[in-house]
Structures are given as C-alpha cells and as structure tokens.
Write a protein that holds these residues in place. Sequence first.
Motif, mmCIF file in Angstrom:
data_model
loop_
_atom_site.group_PDB
_atom_site.id
_atom_site.type_symbol
_atom_site.label_atom_id
_atom_site.label_comp_id
_atom_site.label_asym_id
_atom_site.label_seq_id
_atom_site.Cartn_x
_atom_site.Cartn_y
_atom_site.Cartn_z
ATOM 1 N N MET A 1 11.958 -5.291 -0.282
ATOM 2 C CA MET A 1 12.427 -4.034 0.302
ATOM 3 C C MET A 1 13.815 -4.238 0.908
ATOM 4 O O MET A 1 14.705 -3.402 0.774
ATOM 5 N N MET B 1 2.089 9.705 5.187
ATOM 6 C CA MET B 1 3.326 9.003 4.848
ATOM 7 C C MET B 1 3.665 9.145 3.367
ATOM 8 O O MET B 1 4.829 9.315 3.013
ATOM 9 N N THR B 2 2.657 9.058 2.494
ATOM 10 C CA THR B 2 2.957 9.175 1.065
ATOM 11 C C THR B 2 3.392 10.596 0.704
ATOM 12 O O THR B 2 4.153 10.797 -0.238
ATOM 13 N N ALA C 1 -1.772 7.104 5.899
ATOM 14 C CA ALA C 1 -1.239 6.830 4.562
ATOM 15 C C ALA C 1 -1.047 8.132 3.788
ATOM 16 O O ALA C 1 -0.050 8.310 3.075
ATOM 17 N N LYS D 1 1.365 7.869 -4.304
ATOM 18 C CA LYS D 1 -0.031 7.564 -3.975
ATOM 19 C C LYS D 1 -0.097 6.143 -3.445
ATOM 20 O O LYS D 1 0.564 5.251 -3.980
ATOM 21 N N SER D 2 -0.928 5.934 -2.433
ATOM 22 C CA SER D 2 -1.048 4.586 -1.875
ATOM 23 C C SER D 2 -1.880 3.704 -2.794
ATOM 24 O O SER D 2 -2.583 4.198 -3.689
ATOM 25 N N LEU D 3 -1.781 2.379 -2.553
ATOM 26 C CA LEU D 3 -2.606 1.448 -3.338
ATOM 27 C C LEU D 3 -4.089 1.751 -3.113
ATOM 28 O O LEU D 3 -4.896 1.629 -4.037
ATOM 29 N N ASP E 1 0.830 -1.209 0.000
ATOM 30 C CA ASP E 1 0.000 0.000 0.000
ATOM 31 C C ASP E 1 0.867 1.263 0.000
ATOM 32 O O ASP E 1 0.632 2.188 -0.767
ATOM 33 N N LEU E 2 1.873 1.272 0.849
ATOM 34 C CA LEU E 2 2.662 2.490 1.022
ATOM 35 C C LEU E 2 3.907 2.557 0.138
ATOM 36 O O LEU E 2 4.352 3.637 -0.226
ATOM 37 N N PHE E 3 4.480 1.388 -0.177
ATOM 38 C CA PHE E 3 5.775 1.425 -0.871
ATOM 39 C C PHE E 3 5.741 0.871 -2.301
ATOM 40 O O PHE E 3 6.504 1.310 -3.141
ATOM 41 N N PRO F 1 2.760 0.244 -4.547
ATOM 42 C CA PRO F 1 1.385 0.117 -5.058
ATOM 43 C C PRO F 1 1.344 -0.432 -6.478
ATOM 44 O O PRO F 1 0.371 -1.083 -6.858
ATOM 45 N N PRO G 1 13.722 2.920 2.457
ATOM 46 C CA PRO G 1 12.542 2.572 1.638
ATOM 47 C C PRO G 1 11.868 3.856 1.149
ATOM 48 O O PRO G 1 11.834 4.843 1.875
ATOM 49 N N ARG G 2 11.382 3.830 -0.075
ATOM 50 C CA ARG G 2 10.746 5.046 -0.616
ATOM 51 C C ARG G 2 9.222 4.910 -0.626
ATOM 52 O O ARG G 2 8.681 3.995 -1.245
ATOM 53 N N PHE G 3 8.573 5.844 0.051
ATOM 54 C CA PHE G 3 7.108 5.863 0.028
ATOM 55 C C PHE G 3 6.639 6.238 -1.378
ATOM 56 O O PHE G 3 7.232 7.089 -2.042
ATOM 57 N N ALA G 4 5.560 5.568 -1.828
ATOM 58 C CA ALA G 4 4.992 5.891 -3.142
ATOM 59 C C ALA G 4 4.256 7.227 -3.052
ATOM 60 O O ALA G 4 3.860 7.666 -1.972
#
Lengths: 256, 481
Positions: free
Chosen positions: A227, B438-439, B435, B467-469, A26-28, A30, B462-465
């Motif tokens: 990850m 964080m994004t 979310a 937009k979340s899923l 969800d966060l990393f 998607p 780690p890289r946050f996207a």
Amino acid sequence: MAQPATDVRLQSKPERVYYFGTCVIDLFYPGAGLAGMELLRREGVQVVFPPDQGCCGQPARNSGYMDEARAVALRQMAAFPNDWPIVVPSGSCAGMMKTHYPDLFKGRPEYERAVAFSARVHELTAFLVNVLRIKLEDKGPPVTVTWHGSCHSMREMGVVDEPKSLLRQLANVTLVENPREKECCGFGGTFSVRQPEISAAMVTDKIAALEETGAARVVSGDCGCLMNIGGALEKAGKSMRPQHIAEFLLERGHGR
Amino acid sequence: MGAEPRAAVGNDFTVRAPQALNDPTLRANFRRAMDGLMSKRAAQFADKPAWDSLRARGAAAKARVLAQLPALLERLEDKCRANGITVHWAETIPEANAIVLEILQKAGARTVIKGKSMVSEEMELNHHLAAHGIQAVESDLGEYIIQLAGEAPSHIVMPCIHKNKAEIARLFAERIPGLGYTEDVDALTAAARAELRGRFAAADAGISGVNFAVAETGTLVLVENEGNGRLSTTLPPLHIALMGIEKLVESLEDLPPLLALLPRSATGQHITTYVNMITHPRRAGELDGPEEVHLVLLDSGRSRVYGDDQLRDTLRCIRCGACMNHCPVYSRVGGHTYKFVYPGPIGKILTPQLEGLDCAGDQPHASTLCNACVEVCPVKIPIADILVRLREESVRPGGGDAVKGGGARRSALETLSWRAWMLIYSRPWAGRLAAWGMTRFGNLLPERLPLLKAWTSVRTKPRFAAKSLHELAREQGYCDE
C-alpha cells in the motif's frame, strides 16, 4: 531475534488449514487474500476462512494500547478453535501472532493458549515452500520482477529466501534483486502518519531503489508495504506495478 | 486518564525531523557514511554461526552484569581502591560535574585534555569547566572537529560523521591559524595533530571515558584508534575516568568476546589500534602514567532503568553505534535531530528513560519497528520491544511509575480511537458493519482529513475494495468447515 518455531506436527501435508486474511487485505486487497487461499486449495489442502476473524491487533500493540490489543488478540484466538495450522498472507501479521501474542499474555491466564496458538501460525510463502513443497508452473509471458521483503517477514518470521525461491521456480520470470531489499520501506503502520515526513523520505528512496532494478513489477508478501510502495509509485506516475506474491503466482499459473 | 491531555509536549524530534530531511548535504553525508559502515560490519560478520556464538557470549556477559549489578559495582569500587584509584559516586549530573571540578581545582588544574567520553557529553562537562575557568580540549579527531565548530556529536562513535570533507576543510581553514583550505585528508589530520600534540604535554589533567570496567580486577578498559586516549590518560599527572554505572564486566574473561564485538560492530574493524587497560596510578619506579587516577561513576537515571525487568536490558549497551548505522530513520535525519546525547535506536530507548517521557516521548514513536537495529545489536538488546514498552508507558492511565513522565502522551481522542478499533475487531458484528461501511463509502473520504493528508503527501489514497475478503470468502465457500 525470533526464529520460526518448527511445527513438529507439520512434517507432512495437513488436510486442512485455517486462513487469517488480515485487516488490510480484507478491506483493500481481497484479491490477494483469495489468491493465497486458491494456491493452498490447488495443493489439495482444505482452506477454512473463519468469518469471525478480524485484525491481529498489531496496530494497537505497536501504539502501546495493550488492553485493546489483548481484547482483539483474544477474539482472534477464539475464532480459530481447532488445532489446525493458521496460514497468514502477511509476514507482519504472522509475526505479531507468532512472536508477540505470547508476550502480550505473559503472566496472564491466557498465556498457555497464546503460546499454543502462536505455534500454529505460518507465513504463506514459507508454508507453500517448507510444508507443501509446492511446484509451480509458469504459463505467463516473460516478465522481470523485483522482490520486496517486509521487515517483519524477514526479521520476525525469519522468512527471507522462501518467497524468492518461489519466484525463481517460474521459468519466464526474471528476478532482479534490490540491493537495498533489507531496508524498511517506511510504512510502519501508524509511523506513516505519526512521522509523515520521515516515512515519505523512506518510501521515496525505496521506490528509487526498486526502479533501479529495471523490473516491471514489485512483488511482496505484505500488503502494508505494498500500500505504501504502490501508493508512492502511483503518485509519482511510475509504471512499476505492485503486486502481492499470491496473486502473482496464481496469475502465472493461469497464464495471465 | 491524566488530569489534562499533554500529547503535544516533548515533540522536539518530530518538529526537527523535517529540517534535517530538507538538507540534501546532510542527507547525503549520512547516507554515504552509513552505507560504508554497514558494508564494513557485514564483512566482519560474514560467518553467521561465528557471529551467533560470539554475540551469544557478549550478550551473556552483559546480562550477567545486570543480574548482579549492585554487587559488582561494590566489587569494582573495592578493587579500584585497593589499586590506588579513587572512586566517586555521582547520582546526578550536577553532582558529577561538582566532583570533577573539585578534583581539578584541588590539583590546581587549568587545562584538561580529553579522550572521547559520551558520559562527559551527558554532563556537558566542557561548558561546566569553562564556566569555572578550566579549558578542556577534545583530543579525539572527530570530537576536536565538532569542538572547533561548536557543535554536539551526531553519532556516539563518529561524532562528526554529519560533516563531509569539504565542510571540515572550510572549518579548519577558518579556525586553525596558518592552515589554508585543503581537502587533503593527510594534511587536515596533520594540522589537527600538530595543534593537539602540544596540548597533551601541557595539560594539567586528562579526562576519559571507559568502555569496560572489570569488577574482578578494577581495570579500566578504553578502546580507541588514534592514540589520543592513551596520551590523555598517561601524559598528564592526573587522570579522571568517567563512566555510567552499567559499563562494567564481571571478569577479564568477559573481555575477549566484547572486545571482538565492539569494533567490528562499530566501525567494521577487526580490532582497534589501541586497547588501553588501566589498573592503577604510576607506581614508584615507573617512568610514566598519572600520579593520580579517579573514577567517577554516574547514575543519572540509570538505577531507575535498572529497576524494571524489561527496561533493564537497555543497560546492556556497549555503545558500538551499530543500531544507528543500520537505522533507516537515523540515516535520514542524522544525530542532531534527536537533540539529546544518544541518537538513533539506543537513544530512542535510553533518552526517554533518562530524561522522561514528558520531554522525549515522541522518540519511541520515531521508528517503524523494522528491527534492523535488533538484528545487529551485539548484545541482543530487544530495542523494538522496549520501544513498544515505552509507547505503552507514555499512554498509561495514571502514568505509572516505571518511567519518568509516564502517561504524558495520553490523549482522550487517541484513547477513544483505539476503543473504537477494539470494538470493531473484537465484536464480529461490529467488524462486519464497519467493513460494509468502509467498502461502500470509504473511498468518499476526502484527502484533506488529517491522517489521509499526511499519507497522500507522497502517495495516492488507498482504495477500499468493493467487497471485503470476508464477503468474497463466504461467496466462494471458504467459510465452511
């Protein structure tokens, strides 16, 4: 050792499935989550992503915070109310829901619900192979890949050969197996920060073993491992690219 | 919540691990040895259905023991006594040491030859005897080597597995008079044999462990490869066998599956060179065997383990060591990092229960829960589930009484973090808010934050996207039923 319970209702292709995206995806990642849904949709299955879903609860459970894990597990059970299969693009989260939800609620009123819920949980690649009997087309250029099986996928979900059989369907993809495939990459959720030195040693050995395969990419079904492995590959300046199998399969079908 | 945060206590494993990781010789020794043991074991169990059925029989035999342990122990005691073996019960380690010392003193024994026994390691018996003027010599080659080196075992089956050939050659050259430096394995073994032969004959007493005690017949079963176990238990006039109260089987019929599982799991051997079955002291007219046999049954915390339905499965262990051979953590840090007698996965679940979560509470966390140990355990101990259970006990509010030192690792900060996590993932609005945050801002977190600092030692952040899923799924119409 948990063995995947065969869902008797799934002798044929279901009309609709739920999709549990996992908190890491969800966060990393998607893109990996979307790719899994797209693969299912292409097979003629309606995919429903309930917006109230979150995390499977594994981090708290594995840390010994059972009340917190139970609260989160109950929320997930509520978010998937209909009796449809739940497809999970992670062997680890699927393993949590399939093997540990019943344990979490043992002796509690929610136990029966947890058992019924867990019976509906499927790991994505196993679902594609065993239920949908997917046939893949490869439009991509020749590439050599290696497979990283996650510990929980292999040893909690019993999913070992399914993902590799998918990769082998692809005409232009050469799969070189890692002789140390069954060895943990050292992620282990909070282990990676509770025992950072051991985790670092494990992932350093893991990327060395992956490199020895000569593959250009490492494909896996678990974004936690990716990850860890991907972060280590990048930090070490390696060219090997980590990728979730759903994204890889979709990419091959599109010829990219 | 405990009276005070004690999260910093009992972190010996965590503190010692980096030292082991930074020793390239040690790392290479373990890696090489464990790789060899894993492939030998795999060759023994290549036939999966045969392994499954053998393992089911082994696990059932040990489960049956635990279902009726008190009654079987009484039966064992009765049978042993009827056979002429003297049985002693020791609730604690000091009691066990006192019992052994008293037996030896009564017999006027000054020298002891020992077969391999992990219970004697638990007791630190050699030190105790030395303090009372009794010299105990280890006769198992691996144990003999570490006794020469003044070290503790690093593996329960192969105690000197942390040493390579060159290290042993140097040790022998230093400690065995007349032997120069040689890496010739036959010469090294011959030197040890020559040193030990005389000791067997001269020893006033022999001390051994027990692999299986058969309740039905009062038989003590010892498996070994060097013949030292047989010599230690037959040549001296007095034999003292030491065992934990869990190491029994109900009947002789339970032995075949367990004797098939133990050596295959441990060393990848079909069978050990020696299988000794001791049922009574020397009888009138017999030409060999000790005149006196004693069995010391040690509890030392095992009853407490037995008292909990889930934790009880820890006591199924037959000490094959397969869990450590397959453990990605053990193979990197080695046995001494665990500090206590039992290293590796079985140690991680047994030590905190015997010693307390307050002094070994970090050990259940020294695992990725990869389940490699669970997969190979010949008696199906659910090691990963027990690790998680011990993690739970170590942070249980108020401590609980299931495990000694329960609640020792509970801290206000960690509890608060999991409460926050629970809020995020059990309230969809909170999850959406988290979310979103964080994004948008997660990638601004600096690498020097404690957890990120640990992570980025060998990995990128780690890289946050963007937009979340959740957001993407909604945009692409996956959220509609």
